[in-house]
Write a protein that holds these residues in place. Sequence first.
Motif, PDB file in Angstrom:
ATOM      1  N   ILE A  35       9.984   3.888   5.980  1.00 52.28           N
ATOM      2  CA  ILE A  35      10.617   2.576   5.801  1.00 52.28           C
ATOM      3  C   ILE A  35       9.634   1.651   5.096  1.00 52.28           C
ATOM      4  CG2 ILE A  35      11.369   0.489   7.030  1.00 52.28           C
ATOM      5  CD1 ILE A  35      12.598   2.323   9.147  1.00 52.28           C
ATOM      6  N   LEU A  36      10.125   0.964   4.079  1.00 53.64           N
ATOM      7  CA  LEU A  36       9.334  -0.040   3.380  1.00 53.64           C
ATOM      8  C   LEU A  36       9.995  -1.397   3.612  1.00 53.64           C
ATOM      9  CD1 LEU A  36       6.934  -0.627   1.406  1.00 53.64           C
ATOM     10  CD2 LEU A  36       8.651  -0.566  -0.424  1.00 53.64           C
ATOM     11  N   ILE A  37       9.286  -2.280   4.312  1.00 52.52           N
ATOM     12  CA  ILE A  37       9.781  -3.641   4.528  1.00 52.52           C
ATOM     13  C   ILE A  37       9.105  -4.537   3.502  1.00 52.52           C
ATOM     14  CG2 ILE A  37       9.923  -5.597   6.116  1.00 52.52           C
ATOM     15  CD1 ILE A  37       9.921  -3.557   8.415  1.00 52.52           C
ATOM     16  N   VAL A  38       9.927  -5.201   2.708  1.00 47.79           N
ATOM     17  CA  VAL A  38       9.449  -6.100   1.663  1.00 47.79           C
ATOM     18  C   VAL A  38       9.647  -7.521   2.189  1.00 47.79           C
ATOM     19  CG1 VAL A  38       9.704  -6.817  -0.729  1.00 47.79           C
ATOM     20  CG2 VAL A  38      10.178  -4.437  -0.077  1.00 47.79           C
ATOM     21  N   THR A  39       8.540  -8.208   2.440  1.00 50.23           N
ATOM     22  CA  THR A  39       8.607  -9.567   2.971  1.00 50.23           C
ATOM     23  C   THR A  39       8.449 -10.563   1.841  1.00 50.23           C
ATOM     24  OG1 THR A  39       7.680  -8.849   5.087  1.00 50.23           O
ATOM     25  CG2 THR A  39       7.576 -11.218   4.594  1.00 50.23           C
ATOM     26  N   MET A  58       4.750   9.038  -2.362  1.00 52.45           N
ATOM     27  CA  MET A  58       5.696   8.443  -1.419  1.00 52.45           C
ATOM     28  C   MET A  58       7.097   8.959  -1.748  1.00 52.45           C
ATOM     29  SD  MET A  58       6.851   4.388  -1.081  1.00 52.45           S
ATOM     30  CE  MET A  58       5.267   3.773  -0.657  1.00 52.45           C
ATOM     31  N   ASN A  59       7.788   9.470  -0.735  1.00 55.79           N
ATOM     32  CA  ASN A  59       9.200   9.810  -0.911  1.00 55.79           C
ATOM     33  C   ASN A  59       9.985   8.523  -0.997  1.00 55.79           C
ATOM     34  OD1 ASN A  59       8.775  12.578  -0.723  1.00 55.79           O
ATOM     35  ND2 ASN A  59       8.885  12.542   1.506  1.00 55.79           N
ATOM     36  N   SER A  60      11.153   8.575  -1.602  1.00 52.33           N
ATOM     37  CA  SER A  60      11.975   7.368  -1.699  1.00 52.33           C
ATOM     38  C   SER A  60      12.213   6.797  -0.312  1.00 52.33           C
ATOM     39  CB  SER A  60      13.308   7.678  -2.372  1.00 52.33           C
ATOM     40  OG  SER A  60      13.094   8.015  -3.721  1.00 52.33           O
ATOM     41  N   PRO A  61      11.668   5.611  -0.034  1.00 53.47           N
ATOM     42  CA  PRO A  61      11.786   5.041   1.315  1.00 53.47           C
ATOM     43  C   PRO A  61      13.115   4.334   1.536  1.00 53.47           C
ATOM     44  CG  PRO A  61      10.541   3.564  -0.066  1.00 53.47           C
ATOM     45  CD  PRO A  61      10.858   4.778  -0.911  1.00 53.47           C
ATOM     46  N   ILE A  62      13.370   4.048   2.780  1.00 55.51           N
ATOM     47  CA  ILE A  62      14.482   3.175   3.145  1.00 55.51           C
ATOM     48  C   ILE A  62      13.950   1.755   2.974  1.00 55.51           C
ATOM     49  CG2 ILE A  62      16.036   2.462   5.005  1.00 55.51           C
ATOM     50  CD1 ILE A  62      15.455   5.329   6.218  1.00 55.51           C
ATOM     51  N   LEU A  63      14.626   0.955   2.161  1.00 51.93           N
ATOM     52  CA  LEU A  63      14.162  -0.395   1.838  1.00 51.93           C
ATOM     53  C   LEU A  63      14.794  -1.444   2.746  1.00 51.93           C
ATOM     54  CD1 LEU A  63      14.431  -0.232  -2.065  1.00 51.93           C
ATOM     55  CD2 LEU A  63      12.348  -0.062  -0.692  1.00 51.93           C
ATOM     56  N   TYR A  64      13.966  -2.390   3.161  1.00 46.94           N
ATOM     57  CA  TYR A  64      14.426  -3.560   3.914  1.00 46.94           C
ATOM     58  C   TYR A  64      13.899  -4.806   3.224  1.00 46.94           C
ATOM     59  CZ  TYR A  64      15.947  -0.923   8.021  1.00 46.94           C
ATOM     60  OH  TYR A  64      16.613  -0.081   8.881  1.00 46.94           O
ATOM     61  N   VAL A  71       5.640 -11.154  -2.873  1.00 47.45           N
ATOM     62  CA  VAL A  71       6.026 -10.403  -1.680  1.00 47.45           C
ATOM     63  C   VAL A  71       4.826  -9.725  -1.025  1.00 47.45           C
ATOM     64  CG1 VAL A  71       8.377  -9.962  -2.525  1.00 47.45           C
ATOM     65  CG2 VAL A  71       6.544  -8.319  -3.028  1.00 47.45           C
ATOM     66  N   ASP A  72       5.086  -9.225   0.162  1.00 47.61           N
ATOM     67  CA  ASP A  72       4.139  -8.383   0.870  1.00 47.61           C
ATOM     68  C   ASP A  72       4.901  -7.121   1.257  1.00 47.61           C
ATOM     69  OD1 ASP A  72       1.621  -7.858   1.760  1.00 47.61           O
ATOM     70  OD2 ASP A  72       1.686  -9.209   3.477  1.00 47.61           O
ATOM     71  N   TYR A  73       4.195  -6.012   1.359  1.00 51.24           N
ATOM     72  CA  TYR A  73       4.830  -4.749   1.677  1.00 51.24           C
ATOM     73  C   TYR A  73       4.259  -4.193   2.975  1.00 51.24           C
ATOM     74  CZ  TYR A  73       6.171  -4.901  -3.237  1.00 51.24           C
ATOM     75  OH  TYR A  73       6.674  -5.287  -4.457  1.00 51.24           O
ATOM     76  N   ASP A  74       5.134  -3.628   3.807  1.00 52.18           N
ATOM     77  CA  ASP A  74       4.712  -2.962   5.036  1.00 52.18           C
ATOM     78  C   ASP A  74       5.426  -1.616   5.066  1.00 52.18           C
ATOM     79  OD1 ASP A  74       3.594  -2.449   7.520  1.00 52.18           O
ATOM     80  OD2 ASP A  74       5.211  -3.464   8.593  1.00 52.18           O
ATOM     81  N   TYR A  75       4.668  -0.547   4.860  1.00 52.17           N
ATOM     82  CA  TYR A  75       5.244   0.792   4.807  1.00 52.17           C
ATOM     83  C   TYR A  75       4.932   1.551   6.088  1.00 52.17           C
ATOM     84  CZ  TYR A  75       6.237   5.563   3.336  1.00 52.17           C
ATOM     85  OH  TYR A  75       6.723   6.836   3.264  1.00 52.17           O
ATOM     86  N   SER A  76       5.957   2.145   6.669  1.00 57.52           N
ATOM     87  CA  SER A  76       5.816   2.989   7.856  1.00 57.52           C
ATOM     88  C   SER A  76       6.071   4.430   7.431  1.00 57.52           C
ATOM     89  CB  SER A  76       6.816   2.572   8.932  1.00 57.52           C
ATOM     90  OG  SER A  76       6.832   3.514   9.973  1.00 57.52           O
ATOM     91  N   PRO A  77       5.001   5.211   7.236  1.00 57.21           N
ATOM     92  CA  PRO A  77       5.184   6.599   6.798  1.00 57.21           C
ATOM     93  C   PRO A  77       5.990   7.445   7.781  1.00 57.21           C
ATOM     94  CG  PRO A  77       2.844   5.987   6.742  1.00 57.21           C
ATOM     95  CD  PRO A  77       3.586   4.861   7.391  1.00 57.21           C
ATOM     96  N   SER A  78       5.808   7.204   9.071  1.00 52.40           N
ATOM     97  CA  SER A  78       6.514   8.030  10.062  1.00 52.40           C
ATOM     98  C   SER A  78       8.031   7.862   9.974  1.00 52.40           C
ATOM     99  CB  SER A  78       6.027   7.716  11.474  1.00 52.40           C
ATOM    100  OG  SER A  78       6.264   6.364  11.791  1.00 52.40           O
ATOM    101  N   ASP A  79       8.482   6.645   9.620  1.00 53.49           N
ATOM    102  CA  ASP A  79       9.918   6.380   9.488  1.00 53.49           C
ATOM    103  C   ASP A  79      10.369   6.364   8.033  1.00 53.49           C
ATOM    104  OD1 ASP A  79      10.129   5.941  12.277  1.00 53.49           O
ATOM    105  OD2 ASP A  79       9.427   3.886  12.003  1.00 53.49           O
TER     106      ASP A  79
END
Length: 161
Positions: free
Chosen positions: A88-92, A1-7, A78-86
């Motif tokens: 983006i990693l959303i940490v809930t 995984m490349n360094s994602p944009i974190l939310y 937490v829960d993680y939702d990763y969008s490879p196309s964007d």
Amino acid sequence: MNSPILYRRRLIPDECIPLKDDIILECTSERIVTSWKALRPKKDLHHGYSCYFLREGIKVSKFYYEDGRLLYWYCDIVDYDYSPSDNILIVTDLLADVILYPDGFVKVVDLDELVTALESRSLSLDALKSSLLRLNRLLAVIYAGRFHTYTVPIENLESPV
């Protein structure tokens, strides 16, 4: 995984914000380590490090006072939702949290928020079960004296922000 944009997504209150100022220090398929300054500085909390354990569904953070002293360790379920196309990693935040104080005291917090979120339907029954199971596994590690297995990625860093 490349360094994602974190939310960071919170259920109470309902918000999803980019962690644009967090600095990613390490990123693998198993974990992400960041350094950060408090989004909303408080009287005590100034800055810290976080380690996102992607397979375990927990985030372990080391909170510091402004002068660099340890405030406490804070563990989010937490829960993680990763969008490879964007990328983006959303940490809930699944609401249940554990605080470990420097004197060894362990405190579980925010369990009442699980009920509130379930009743308002902002948390599904499956997510509630997942949160409680992850909390139970984390507490088992802590009570077995093995919490250091979660702190190593942060402790191996040279110095606070």
